[in-house]
Design an enzyme around this catalytic site. Sequence first.
Site, mmCIF file in Angstrom:
data_model
loop_
_atom_site.group_PDB
_atom_site.id
_atom_site.type_symbol
_atom_site.label_atom_id
_atom_site.label_comp_id
_atom_site.label_asym_id
_atom_site.label_seq_id
_atom_site.Cartn_x
_atom_site.Cartn_y
_atom_site.Cartn_z
ATOM 1 C CE1 TYR A 118 -4.194 -1.820 0.618
ATOM 2 C CE2 TYR A 118 -2.747 -3.258 1.876
ATOM 3 C CZ TYR A 118 -3.954 -3.031 1.248
ATOM 4 O OH TYR A 118 -4.923 -3.999 1.247
ATOM 5 C CG ASN A 141 -10.825 -1.402 -8.309
ATOM 6 O OD1 ASN A 141 -11.316 -0.876 -9.301
ATOM 7 N ND2 ASN A 141 -9.950 -2.384 -8.377
ATOM 8 C CB CYS A 149 -7.664 -3.665 -5.753
ATOM 9 S SG CYS A 149 -9.222 -4.508 -5.974
ATOM 10 C CG HIS A 150 -6.070 -9.495 -7.342
ATOM 11 N ND1 HIS A 150 -6.768 -8.888 -8.368
ATOM 12 C CD2 HIS A 150 -5.085 -10.219 -7.933
ATOM 13 C CE1 HIS A 150 -6.219 -9.239 -9.531
ATOM 14 N NE2 HIS A 150 -5.189 -10.040 -9.292
ATOM 15 C CD GLU A 176 -2.768 -11.953 -10.964
ATOM 16 O OE1 GLU A 176 -1.792 -11.336 -10.489
ATOM 17 O OE2 GLU A 176 -3.784 -11.388 -11.389
#
Length: 184
Positions: A118, A141, A149-150, A176
Amino acid sequence: MDSHGQNEQRVVWTVVGTDIGPLLLAATQDGLVNVVFHATDAVREKTLDRLASRLGAEPVEAPDSPLLAEAIRQFAAYFAGTRRDFDLPLDWSLISGFNRQVLRELASGVPYGSVVGYGDLAGQVGQPRAAQAVGVAMGSNPLPVVVPCHRVVESDGGIGGFGGGLETKRKLLALEGVLPEPLF
């Protein structure tokens, strides 16, 4: 025919099934405008009411709309593991100011398979002390998954919060290759 309706915003939506549950996708002529997790009937109703009041048009269910067709294809490929990046026009009209600035930076600057803290993201938009405000931006978001945002996590290695729930965030990060696949 009166020309009154010419400038009216057209909003189309559909729900797609994914590995993280049903997602509601909504689009305007400008692009994908909203992605909503856990699109149960109740969530869908609330979302459509909110979109109608924010965009000034009654959203129309249109799963075969050309505005949504490419988004549906790209989501399917992403969850199949064959697509890493979304290449879709985005309509940013549901978000503005600092939140929009942070989300645009996230969309362009934090690639698939990586994460950012962040505070680091706050630094990337020139506000190094704004880590908490970055958290607020992530929570607001309107385009999760596409605007990833993940991929924003706590600097101490904690996973951080997530509007779609931590289980969803873990699954996306596992997809991912950032986290090991959840065992159960």
